[in-house]
Design an enzyme around this catalytic site. Structure first.
Site, PDB file in Angstrom:
ATOM      1  N   LYS A   1     -21.812 -12.804  23.285  1.00 60.50           N
ATOM      2  CA  LYS A   1     -21.493 -13.533  24.515  1.00 60.50           C
ATOM      3  C   LYS A   1     -21.523 -15.033  24.250  1.00 60.50           C
ATOM      4  O   LYS A   1     -22.392 -15.533  23.526  1.00 60.50           O
ATOM      5  CB  LYS A   1     -22.509 -13.156  25.599  1.00 60.50           C
ATOM      6  CG  LYS A   1     -22.249 -13.787  26.960  1.00 60.50           C
ATOM      7  CD  LYS A   1     -23.273 -13.314  27.985  1.00 60.50           C
ATOM      8  CE  LYS A   1     -23.023 -13.924  29.350  1.00 60.50           C
ATOM      9  NZ  LYS A   1     -23.981 -13.440  30.377  1.00 60.50           N
TER      10      LYS A   1
ATOM     11  N   SER B   1     -21.898 -11.423  34.453  1.00 57.96           N
ATOM     12  CA  SER B   1     -21.175 -12.436  33.717  1.00 57.96           C
ATOM     13  C   SER B   1     -20.839 -12.053  32.280  1.00 57.96           C
ATOM     14  O   SER B   1     -20.072 -12.760  31.616  1.00 57.96           O
ATOM     15  CB  SER B   1     -22.000 -13.733  33.704  1.00 57.96           C
ATOM     16  OG  SER B   1     -23.223 -13.558  33.002  1.00 57.96           O
TER      17      SER B   1
ATOM     18  N   SER C   1     -26.017  -9.393  35.136  1.00 58.07           N
ATOM     19  CA  SER C   1     -24.938  -9.833  34.249  1.00 58.07           C
ATOM     20  C   SER C   1     -24.693  -8.930  33.053  1.00 58.07           C
ATOM     21  O   SER C   1     -23.634  -8.987  32.443  1.00 58.07           O
ATOM     22  CB  SER C   1     -25.213 -11.254  33.754  1.00 58.07           C
ATOM     23  OG  SER C   1     -25.054 -12.179  34.791  1.00 58.07           O
TER      24      SER C   1
END
Length: 474
Positions: free
Chosen positions: A84, A159, A183
């Site tokens: 990420k 996210s 997330s």
């Protein structure tokens, strides 16, 4: 007649490690397969912000050299992993989905990335996220919209939407994620994969997330066993995080248990005033039935979380306000407009109101500690809604404009710091994934993983692939 060899993208990280050890595949072949899938599919999905083919292949060749010399580095040697774009990683810029960040390579690794490097991972690329990870869908001014591999018109959640999409597409079996309000779990649920948020303090975080006490790094994977494998790496001790708490020597070794005799509170809505999609409700009820058949004591009851959405928003969005306070008006014009709106609104929150919210957070921790004296685990939907159209913060015709309103089953456990996992449990009539969430008491991470593993063993959905991958012919 020769047996057909499974494509690499259909195999788990655990299975790939066995093949690497037996010299049935090389790390370079796995890396090439991952890069080819990105080339074939990612112009449609937009899961990755950046790849570096040369760097990826260089690290894969180094892994192959270690295998040939019988000097492997650890638990992930040669395995492709997506990262990420919130984690610092040597040689890659950390952009956080924002045009306000610098496009210059990091010179140090975040602790979780450093641990993966010690174990020989092969980084495939940086995955997309919303700006500074502020919302539960994945689009940003920097990278645009990331789409769900199961339906390109739908969001993958956020996210960590890029990481979940990467695993769902079969690019990598593992991805690094971080969770401040769902997330990791929300995109894993929307993309039909596994996402785990450990007990807070189990995995070091520096930086990894901007949302402090609400955040915890965690793995995204196709199987629970693979999630436990990556968790064994991510939770290694690191001096950069003084909050780090010791865990078991191996989460993988703890997966041999079952759910027989476990007391599970099945809560279809956590006692909240929220409408759960009927297809989601039916799928999660099926999970409760399966667990009961496996010997668990399943009781339909609510943990009385309480109406704490505004409390959570004070904790979360005040941090967003703090993040952008150093930017002038011209810089703020480059922000996601909705992020700028909530940050400016919560910038005026008094210290007293913030402390009231933090007190409510601690009170919720106490309530849940007592609840878990009677119940080992909670079972509920991960998300009450189906994946919805891209380019939106909330579903169509939703009565509220903020993402926190449709994700009330995930962010309470960021307030309490409890371990929580989402595991695929079904599909909607039109083929969109549904996730079930298991929540345990603080420090019961192994028990949570065991329950998810027990369910996945009797109801595996890992063989089903997104239509996109079939259309691409790979």
């Amino acid at each position: 007649m020769e047996s057909q060899v499974e494509p690499y993208e259909c195999l788990s990280a655990t299975e790939l490690l066995v093949r690497l050890q037996r010299s049935e595949v090389t790390a370079v072949e796995l890396a090439e397969s991952a890069l080819q899938r990105i080339e074939a599919l990612d112009d449609k999905v937009n899961a990755f912000r950046q790849i570096d083919r040369d760097m990826t292949l260089e690290m894969a060749r180094a892994a192959d050299e270690r295998y040939r010399a019988w000097q492997t580095m650890g638990l992930l040697d040669g395995i492709p992993v997506a990262v990420k774009d919130a984690f610092d990683q040597i040689g890659w810029a950390t952009r956080d989905g924002s045009r306000l960040t610098e496009d210059s390579p990091a010179t140090t690794d975040a602790p979780t990335v450093a641990a993966c490097r010690r174990h020989g991972f092969v980084p495939v690329g940086r995955t997309n996220m919303p700006e500074f990870g502020w919302k539960a869908v994945t689009d940003s001014p920097l990278t645009g919209i990331t789409r769900n591999p199961w339906n390109l018109d739908k969001t993958p959640g956020g996210s960590s939407g890029g990481s979940a999409a990467a695993v769902a597409m079969g690019v990598t079996p593992l991805a690094l994620a971080a969770d401040s309000g769902g997330s990791t779990r929300i995109p894993a649920s929307f993309c039909g994969v596994v996402g785990f948020k450990p007990t807070h303090g189990r995995a070091p975080m520096h930086p990894g997330s901007h949302f402090g006490k609400l955040s915890q790094p965690g793995p995204i994977a196709r199987t629970v066993r693979d999630a436990a494998l990556l968790l064994d790496v991510m939770t290694e001790s690191d001096p950069s995080d003084p909050r780090l708490q010791p865990g078991p020597q191996s989460y993988r070794n703890g997966l041999n248990g079952d759910v027989r005799g476990l007391r599970i509170a099945y809560s279809p809505s956590l006692g909240l005033d929220v409408e759960v999609n009927p297809e989601v409700a039916t799928a999660v009820e099926h999970v409760a039935d399966k667990l009961e058949q496996l010997g668990a004591r399943v009781v339909r009851t609510d943990p009385h979380v309480g109406q704490l959405r505004e409390t959570y928003q004070r904790l979360f969005f005040t941090t967003a306000a703090q993040m952008i306070q150093g930017y002038d008006d011209s810089a703020r014009e480059k922000l996601d407009p909705a992020l700028r709106e909530v940050a400016e609104h919560y910038a005026s929150l008094s210290a007293l109101k913030y402390l009231e919210a933090d007190t409510a957070r601690v009170e919720l921790m106490h309530r849940m500690s007592f609840f878990h004296l009677d119940f080992d685990l909670i079972l509920c939907p991960t998300v009450p809604v189906r994946p919805f159209d891209v380019g939106r913060e909330v579903p169509e015709d939703w009565p509220d404009q903020r993402w926190t309103s449709w994700a009330p089953f995930t962010w309470p456990w960021n307030m309490t710091g409890q371990p929580a996992i989402t595991v695929p449990c079904g599909f909607t009539e039109d083929g969109l994934p549904i996730g079930a969430q298991f929540i345990g008491a603080r420090h019961s991470d192994t028990q949570v993983l065991c329950a998810a593993q027990a369910f996945q063993q009797v109801f595996p959905l890992t063989a089903k692939r997104p239509p996109l991958t079939k259309e691409g012919g790979i």
